[in-house]
Design an enzyme around this catalytic site. Sequence first.
Site, PDB file in Angstrom:
ATOM      1  N   HIS A  46       0.821  -1.223   0.000  1.00 48.67           N
ATOM      2  CA  HIS A  46       0.000   0.000   0.000  1.00 48.67           C
ATOM      3  C   HIS A  46       0.850   1.265   0.000  1.00 48.67           C
ATOM      4  CE1 HIS A  46      -3.011   2.974   0.859  1.00 48.67           C
ATOM      5  NE2 HIS A  46      -2.481   3.235   2.039  1.00 48.67           N
ATOM      6  N   HIS A  70       3.940   6.833   5.543  1.00 48.33           N
ATOM      7  CA  HIS A  70       2.759   7.536   6.059  1.00 48.33           C
ATOM      8  C   HIS A  70       1.910   6.705   7.016  1.00 48.33           C
ATOM      9  CE1 HIS A  70       0.458   5.484   2.786  1.00 48.33           C
ATOM     10  NE2 HIS A  70      -0.582   5.725   3.543  1.00 48.33           N
ATOM     11  N   GLU A  74       1.043   5.225  12.706  1.00 47.39           N
ATOM     12  CA  GLU A  74      -0.294   4.757  13.073  1.00 47.39           C
ATOM     13  C   GLU A  74      -0.317   3.256  13.352  1.00 47.39           C
ATOM     14  OE1 GLU A  74      -4.593   3.976  10.962  1.00 47.39           O
ATOM     15  OE2 GLU A  74      -3.169   5.308   9.982  1.00 47.39           O
ATOM     16  N   ASP A  75       0.432   2.461  12.573  1.00 52.03           N
ATOM     17  CA  ASP A  75       0.336   1.002  12.653  1.00 52.03           C
ATOM     18  C   ASP A  75       1.421   0.352  13.498  1.00 52.03           C
ATOM     19  OD1 ASP A  75      -1.849   1.186  11.022  1.00 52.03           O
ATOM     20  OD2 ASP A  75      -0.795   0.674   9.181  1.00 52.03           O
ATOM     21  N   ASP A 146      -3.074   8.118  -1.211  1.00 57.30           N
ATOM     22  CA  ASP A 146      -3.464   7.042  -0.291  1.00 57.30           C
ATOM     23  C   ASP A 146      -4.901   6.605  -0.562  1.00 57.30           C
ATOM     24  OD1 ASP A 146      -3.412   5.620   2.519  1.00 57.30           O
ATOM     25  OD2 ASP A 146      -5.086   7.029   2.643  1.00 57.30           O
ATOM     26  N   ASP A 269     -20.182  16.580 -25.830  1.00 55.68           N
ATOM     27  CA  ASP A 269     -18.821  16.087 -25.712  1.00 55.68           C
ATOM     28  C   ASP A 269     -18.706  14.580 -25.539  1.00 55.68           C
ATOM     29  OD1 ASP A 269     -19.964  16.344 -23.268  1.00 55.68           O
ATOM     30  OD2 ASP A 269     -18.282  17.353 -22.307  1.00 55.68           O
TER      31      ASP A 269
END
Length: 715
Positions: A46, A70, A74-75, A146, A269
């Site tokens: 990811h 990133h 958090e993890d 993300d 269009d």
Amino acid sequence: MLETLMSKAIEYTPTDRLGVIERAYEYAEDAHRGQKRKSGEPFITHPLETAMVLADLKLDADALAAALLHDVVEDSEDILVQDIREQFGEDIARLVDGVTKLTEAELVASGRSSDALAGHTQAETIRKMMMAMARDIRVVLIKLADRLHNMRTIQYLSPAKRIEKAQETLHIYAPLAHRLGIWEMKWQLEDMSFQQTNPQEYKSISRRLNSKRTVREAYINSARDVLQRELDNAHIGAEVFGRPKHIYSIYNKIAKYQSQNKTVDDIHDLFALRVLVNDVQECYTALGVIHTLWRPVPGEFDDYIANPKDNLYQSIHTTVIAEDGHPVEIQVRTHEMHHIAEYGVAAHWLYKEGKPGDESFEQKMVRVRQVVEWQRDLSEDVVGSLRTDIFQNQVFVYTPIGELKELPEGSTPLDFAFSIHTELIFRCIGAKVNGKLVPLTYQLKNGDTCQILTSKTVRGPSLDWLNEDLGYVKTSSARAKVRQWFRRQERSVNIQRGRDLYQRHIRRLTSLQDERVASIMGIASLDHFLAALGDGSISVGQVVNKLSSREEEAEAEVRHQQELGLPISPSAGIQVLGVGDLLTSMARCCNPISGDEIIGYITRVKGVTVHRRNCPNIINEDEPERLVAVSWGKTEVKYPVRIQVRSMDRVGLLRDVTSLVSGENVNIASCVSEEYDDTSIITLTVHVSGIDQLSRLFFKLESVNGVTSVTRSNL
């Protein structure tokens, strides 16, 4: 996969900065070791995919490293932002911290059980996103990347979670990508979200496009060859391409055209070409060739080179009648403009190759910082502001001295006044556009010159300005200032003002007791409710929407007292509880509509007749055992309602009233006009979908010249 990322980064990143990307990958791989995604893949895939999205946008090495890192804080319980700072420096740590805080706020919002709390938390999430964007836009770009990869793998989530994430993406992230000018990311987010939120319509449009793909591509290829040949003959170094139309944009076009009684064949269009040239002069030369070759369609021309959009977009748009009489939309732009159109602010990246940002980029961020400042103490309005002040298309309006003001599409003179000076809106008594007096509900257009007429003293706003159905104020920032003004007034004044507003606009719509309406709005005291209505904390539109959507609440309340019922007569949209399968029909004595409190009466030959609860026939019923609980079902139907319009008599009154009703797509079943001295009374029987549509119709009818009152009466 790291090799793929590095091969992308090598193309534009200085060699001495490549090492930080590799180190960030190694750090993230170690932190996520043993962790799996819902798909069963190693979690490191990811952040890698997120970084590759940013590499396609050619973001700098620090942004790629932050994308790889990133999710680490958090993890991983034992890794803090301070650890990232020590390993990779302040810049990368700040980016990781910004993305982490956005993710944490997002998780809190998704876990809220209360709609009100969830809405407030979502507003705070967006507030943080806007502030992060004002400080360092790379935080938001990482978050968008993300979300893009999460949407690509959304099939591994539960159905409920898929819809929740898709709706959030469609309402927040895709518009944000649009506002930043990142077209490639915008259309992917929209199409993937639309596939989840409306799968049947998605499949239908896909099948329709695929069924005619061969014919459409053959036609576009033929038109492209003709145009390329003409441009070559004019010695213009141009490249001509067919331009794909994406599913969600087609869906929006179809909905828009249906509201205008047009068909899919009218969408210009669906056939589209794009012409890329070397410089601005060639753009206009190519346009001349196109209009010489094919006849342009009147009203279908936009010059975004002379008037660029605020998300950096520049291009010339024209629609022509091409081969075999088919309309074709053509965009003309330079190669540089095309790069900006695809990648938006990322194409002007502030930190690219270590260079300082240019002034034009900084100017584009001023609007973001303004909205953050406006919303400093008004977090409940952030979502609305984001959708109106930031995400919508813009118009460019001149002041009388020639200054250019940028406003959201649909803005009015009052929004214009607010953009000049906060207090100017409270002294406004009128407006001129291009030298002519216009109503304060006039929607400003590109190139208009607007002059605000003022009084010497502060007159104060009108509560009508907060009513979205009336169209006085478009921007949430201006509405927030109006609310602030009313909140500063004395409570007794606000209660009386709220009572007047309630009697004038809400009382006529519903049979509910006043206290019951206050309770439905979540306010225990009638005075508190009226004060909130009077100071603008609650708008008439919010009350109408709540009354219109309260069917589920009423249904749950009835089910609490009686056994689960069966849906009856889907064509009537009614559920009868505690009784078998019976026919239902609407009582003609009181004619209820969706949103009214209702009760059923079991007849001897016609099944269940549905009445309003305050219907005199129900109040005086001497066989209460024949009354049965009913509630509104889910099927959308049209309900007949009688409306009485009182007005000063004048020539053309009936025409104006009936034209307005028809213009609101409301069917008129009957119309009777009577005159008494100088007063005209027009009685209309119309078919509406519910209280919300009826309310809008009332407001529009009251705006007709000479009308003094509009009321609802029994049939």
